[in-house]
Motif scaffolding. Structure first.
Motif, PDB file in Angstrom:
ATOM      1  N   MET A 216       0.824  -1.203   0.000  1.00 27.65           N
ATOM      2  CA  MET A 216       0.000   0.000   0.000  1.00 27.65           C
ATOM      3  C   MET A 216       0.857   1.252   0.000  1.00 27.65           C
ATOM      4  SD  MET A 216      -3.162   1.103   2.516  1.00 27.65           S
ATOM      5  CE  MET A 216      -2.171   1.450   3.985  1.00 27.65           C
ATOM      6  N   TRP A 217       0.456   2.211  -0.838  1.00 27.83           N
ATOM      7  CA  TRP A 217       1.055   3.536  -0.873  1.00 27.83           C
ATOM      8  C   TRP A 217       0.005   4.543  -0.429  1.00 27.83           C
ATOM      9  CZ3 TRP A 217       6.118   4.644  -2.170  1.00 27.83           C
ATOM     10  CH2 TRP A 217       6.849   3.606  -2.767  1.00 27.83           C
ATOM     11  N   VAL A 218       0.368   5.423   0.475  1.00 25.68           N
ATOM     12  CA  VAL A 218      -0.508   6.521   0.868  1.00 25.68           C
ATOM     13  C   VAL A 218       0.119   7.806   0.351  1.00 25.68           C
ATOM     14  CG1 VAL A 218      -1.592   7.777   2.764  1.00 25.68           C
ATOM     15  CG2 VAL A 218      -1.291   5.289   2.911  1.00 25.68           C
ATOM     16  N   MET A 219      -0.637   8.541  -0.455  1.00 25.30           N
ATOM     17  CA  MET A 219      -0.136   9.759  -1.086  1.00 25.30           C
ATOM     18  C   MET A 219      -0.811  10.974  -0.475  1.00 25.30           C
ATOM     19  SD  MET A 219      -0.607   7.699  -4.420  1.00 25.30           S
ATOM     20  CE  MET A 219       0.565   6.452  -4.940  1.00 25.30           C
ATOM     21  N   VAL A 220      -0.025  11.892   0.026  1.00 25.02           N
ATOM     22  CA  VAL A 220      -0.540  13.126   0.616  1.00 25.02           C
ATOM     23  C   VAL A 220      -0.239  14.271  -0.351  1.00 25.02           C
ATOM     24  CG1 VAL A 220      -0.458  14.696   2.588  1.00 25.02           C
ATOM     25  CG2 VAL A 220      -0.091  12.223   2.919  1.00 25.02           C
ATOM     26  N   PRO A 221      -1.265  14.883  -0.918  1.00 20.82           N
ATOM     27  CA  PRO A 221      -1.032  15.935  -1.921  1.00 20.82           C
ATOM     28  C   PRO A 221      -0.530  17.233  -1.296  1.00 20.82           C
ATOM     29  CG  PRO A 221      -3.355  15.794  -1.412  1.00 20.82           C
ATOM     30  CD  PRO A 221      -2.695  14.659  -0.672  1.00 20.82           C
ATOM     31  N   LYS A 222       0.083  18.047  -2.116  1.00 21.11           N
ATOM     32  CA  LYS A 222       0.445  19.384  -1.692  1.00 21.11           C
ATOM     33  C   LYS A 222      -0.835  20.188  -1.472  1.00 21.11           C
ATOM     34  CE  LYS A 222       4.865  19.411  -4.142  1.00 21.11           C
ATOM     35  NZ  LYS A 222       5.676  20.026  -5.224  1.00 21.11           N
ATOM     36  N   ALA A 223      -0.743  21.230  -0.681  1.00 20.60           N
ATOM     37  CA  ALA A 223      -1.917  22.026  -0.335  1.00 20.60           C
ATOM     38  C   ALA A 223      -2.652  22.488  -1.590  1.00 20.60           C
ATOM     39  CB  ALA A 223      -1.500  23.234   0.503  1.00 20.60           C
ATOM     40  N   GLY A 224      -3.951  22.222  -1.635  1.00 20.20           N
ATOM     41  CA  GLY A 224      -4.778  22.656  -2.749  1.00 20.20           C
ATOM     42  C   GLY A 224      -4.637  21.852  -4.016  1.00 20.20           C
ATOM     43  N   LYS A 225      -3.930  20.722  -3.961  1.00 23.08           N
ATOM     44  CA  LYS A 225      -3.652  19.947  -5.171  1.00 23.08           C
ATOM     45  C   LYS A 225      -4.404  18.610  -5.229  1.00 23.08           C
ATOM     46  CE  LYS A 225      -0.679  22.851  -6.938  1.00 23.08           C
ATOM     47  NZ  LYS A 225      -0.948  23.543  -8.215  1.00 23.08           N
TER      48      LYS A 225
ATOM     49  N   ASP B 256      -6.969  14.461   3.779  1.00 23.53           N
ATOM     50  CA  ASP B 256      -6.376  14.857   2.500  1.00 23.53           C
ATOM     51  C   ASP B 256      -5.301  13.866   2.076  1.00 23.53           C
ATOM     52  OD1 ASP B 256      -4.797  15.557   4.657  1.00 23.53           O
ATOM     53  OD2 ASP B 256      -3.890  17.270   3.633  1.00 23.53           O
ATOM     54  N   ARG B 257      -5.714  12.657   1.801  1.00 22.20           N
ATOM     55  CA  ARG B 257      -4.773  11.615   1.373  1.00 22.20           C
ATOM     56  C   ARG B 257      -5.522  10.524   0.629  1.00 22.20           C
ATOM     57  NH1 ARG B 257      -1.627  10.593   6.130  1.00 22.20           N
ATOM     58  NH2 ARG B 257      -1.966  12.824   6.333  1.00 22.20           N
ATOM     59  N   ILE B 258      -4.794   9.795  -0.183  1.00 23.77           N
ATOM     60  CA  ILE B 258      -5.368   8.688  -0.942  1.00 23.77           C
ATOM     61  C   ILE B 258      -4.471   7.467  -0.752  1.00 23.77           C
ATOM     62  CG2 ILE B 258      -5.984   7.813  -3.219  1.00 23.77           C
ATOM     63  CD1 ILE B 258      -6.482  10.691  -4.076  1.00 23.77           C
ATOM     64  N   ALA B 259      -5.076   6.345  -0.395  1.00 22.68           N
ATOM     65  CA  ALA B 259      -4.343   5.090  -0.248  1.00 22.68           C
ATOM     66  C   ALA B 259      -4.570   4.237  -1.485  1.00 22.68           C
ATOM     67  CB  ALA B 259      -4.799   4.350   1.002  1.00 22.68           C
ATOM     68  N   VAL B 260      -3.507   3.639  -1.971  1.00 18.01           N
ATOM     69  CA  VAL B 260      -3.573   2.774  -3.146  1.00 18.01           C
ATOM     70  C   VAL B 260      -3.010   1.415  -2.732  1.00 18.01           C
ATOM     71  CG1 VAL B 260      -2.921   2.495  -5.552  1.00 18.01           C
ATOM     72  CG2 VAL B 260      -3.174   4.796  -4.591  1.00 18.01           C
ATOM     73  N   ARG B 261      -3.831   0.361  -2.869  1.00 18.75           N
ATOM     74  CA  ARG B 261      -3.451  -0.946  -2.329  1.00 18.75           C
ATOM     75  C   ARG B 261      -3.687  -2.064  -3.338  1.00 18.75           C
ATOM     76  NH1 ARG B 261      -5.606  -5.357   0.558  1.00 18.75           N
ATOM     77  NH2 ARG B 261      -4.340  -6.059   2.336  1.00 18.75           N
ATOM     78  N   ALA B 262      -2.754  -3.003  -3.366  1.00 18.52           N
ATOM     79  CA  ALA B 262      -2.888  -4.216  -4.166  1.00 18.52           C
ATOM     80  C   ALA B 262      -2.452  -5.391  -3.295  1.00 18.52           C
ATOM     81  CB  ALA B 262      -2.048  -4.148  -5.437  1.00 18.52           C
ATOM     82  N   ASN B 263      -2.945  -6.587  -3.598  1.00 17.74           N
ATOM     83  CA  ASN B 263      -2.601  -7.740  -2.773  1.00 17.74           C
ATOM     84  C   ASN B 263      -2.572  -9.002  -3.619  1.00 17.74           C
ATOM     85  OD1 ASN B 263      -5.539  -7.595  -3.014  1.00 17.74           O
ATOM     86  ND2 ASN B 263      -5.583  -9.309  -1.569  1.00 17.74           N
ATOM     87  N   GLY B 264      -2.168 -10.095  -2.960  1.00 19.06           N
ATOM     88  CA  GLY B 264      -2.197 -11.395  -3.617  1.00 19.06           C
ATOM     89  C   GLY B 264      -0.943 -11.747  -4.399  1.00 19.06           C
TER      90      GLY B 264
ATOM     91  N   HIS C 281       4.641   4.219   2.761  1.00 14.47           N
ATOM     92  CA  HIS C 281       4.715   2.951   2.041  1.00 14.47           C
ATOM     93  C   HIS C 281       4.669   1.796   3.037  1.00 14.47           C
ATOM     94  CE1 HIS C 281       7.135  -0.027  -0.643  1.00 14.47           C
ATOM     95  NE2 HIS C 281       5.842  -0.098  -0.916  1.00 14.47           N
ATOM     96  N   TYR C 282       3.782   0.811   2.786  1.00 17.31           N
ATOM     97  CA  TYR C 282       3.613  -0.316   3.696  1.00 17.31           C
ATOM     98  C   TYR C 282       3.538  -1.636   2.927  1.00 17.31           C
ATOM     99  CZ  TYR C 282       1.975   3.587   6.587  1.00 17.31           C
ATOM    100  OH  TYR C 282       1.857   4.792   7.240  1.00 17.31           O
TER     101      TYR C 282
END
Length: 258
Positions: free
Chosen positions: A42-51, A87-95, A130-131
């Motif tokens: 899993m990746w967690v992405m924190v955008p810049k302010a206002g982005k 204000d963040r987006i997590a992107v996860r894949a498994n298996g 990153h996890y």
């Protein structure tokens, strides 16, 4: 019932099934070498302010690029629902396996995946988390037929020296859930970094589905043990094994996966 136990039971309700994750603790990575571990990344992405909106648009473009390159992983996107860090987006894949990590790294380099990301979204991200976690398929109940819009995630931080006791309590609870055929879905995993959190993910179709389940797990456990008192003692023992228990709800961002 003491305040700690009551509060946890009211807050998490049926989530006490999390006990079933404990057999995948860190000290078992070596003892079960013959059993191939399956991973999640899993990746967690924190955008810049206002982005945030620009980052979401860039993600959609990047997803299309990865698919054009026949990405072997199916990535799922999530946004947190509760708390003050929304204000963040997590992107996860498994298996996939440890060996697959090498193969996937080689593929990303060959196809210019990271380069495309940097050119498309790199300047919009403030920082990343990153996890990698080990999935507990044996004690999970989350098949491909499960449909959901939200995922409730509980994280448990074990105390040092409590591994054996946790596993003992877990065994009893696993037997109770299986014997009573508790009709709910769940998935367990264990983080391989940081404090070695145990994680329980429970899918929900909507907010209504988050109400305490019927029957609640305490009822299931009491029936299995034949005594409400014994069930309560076990739950008190369970709580005593952790330094911290946290919970959040994540919304599935299907709009970023199209």
């Amino acid at each position: 019932m003491n305040k700690i136990i009551k509060g946890v039971l009211v807050t998490l309700g049926g989530l006490w099934l999390s006990v079933m994750t404990l057999h995948v603790m860190a000290d078992q990575h070596g003892s079960k070498g013959a059993k191939q571990e399956m991973l999640a990344e899993m990746w967690v992405m924190v955008p810049k302010a206002g982005k945030m909106q620009e980052l979401e648009a860039a993600m959609r473009e990047h997803v299309k690029f990865r698919r054009s390159k026949q990405d072997s992983r199916e990535w799922h996107f999530y946004s947190p629902v509760l708390g003050h860090k929304l204000d963040r987006i997590a992107v996860r894949a498994n298996g996939f396996t440890w060996k697959d990590m090498d193969t996937y790294r080689d593929w990303t380099m060959k196809e210019g995946i990271n380069q495309h990301w940097e050119e498309t979204a790199g300047d919009l991200v403030d920082h990343y988390h990153h996890y990698i976690s080990v999935e507990d398929h044996e004690n999970s109940n989350w098949g491909p037929e499960v449909e959901y819009r939200y995922v409730g995630v509980t994280s448990y931080v074990p105390k040092l020296g409590h591994r054996g006791a946790i596993e003992k309590d877990m065994k009893t609870m696993v037997e109770a859930a299986k014997a009573q055929e508790w009709p709910f879905h769940w998935a367990f995993s264990e983080g391989i970094s940081g404090r070695g959190e145990l994680m329980l993910a429970v899918p929900y179709e909507n907010w209504e589905a988050m109400a305490p389940p019927e029957p609640q797990f305490m009822q299931v456990l009491s029936t299995h043990l034949g005594s409400e008192s014994d069930a309560q003692k076990l739950m008190e023992s369970w709580v005593s094994h952790f330094e911290e228990i946290t919970y959040n709800i994540w919304a599935l961002r299907s709009d970023l996966m199209e």
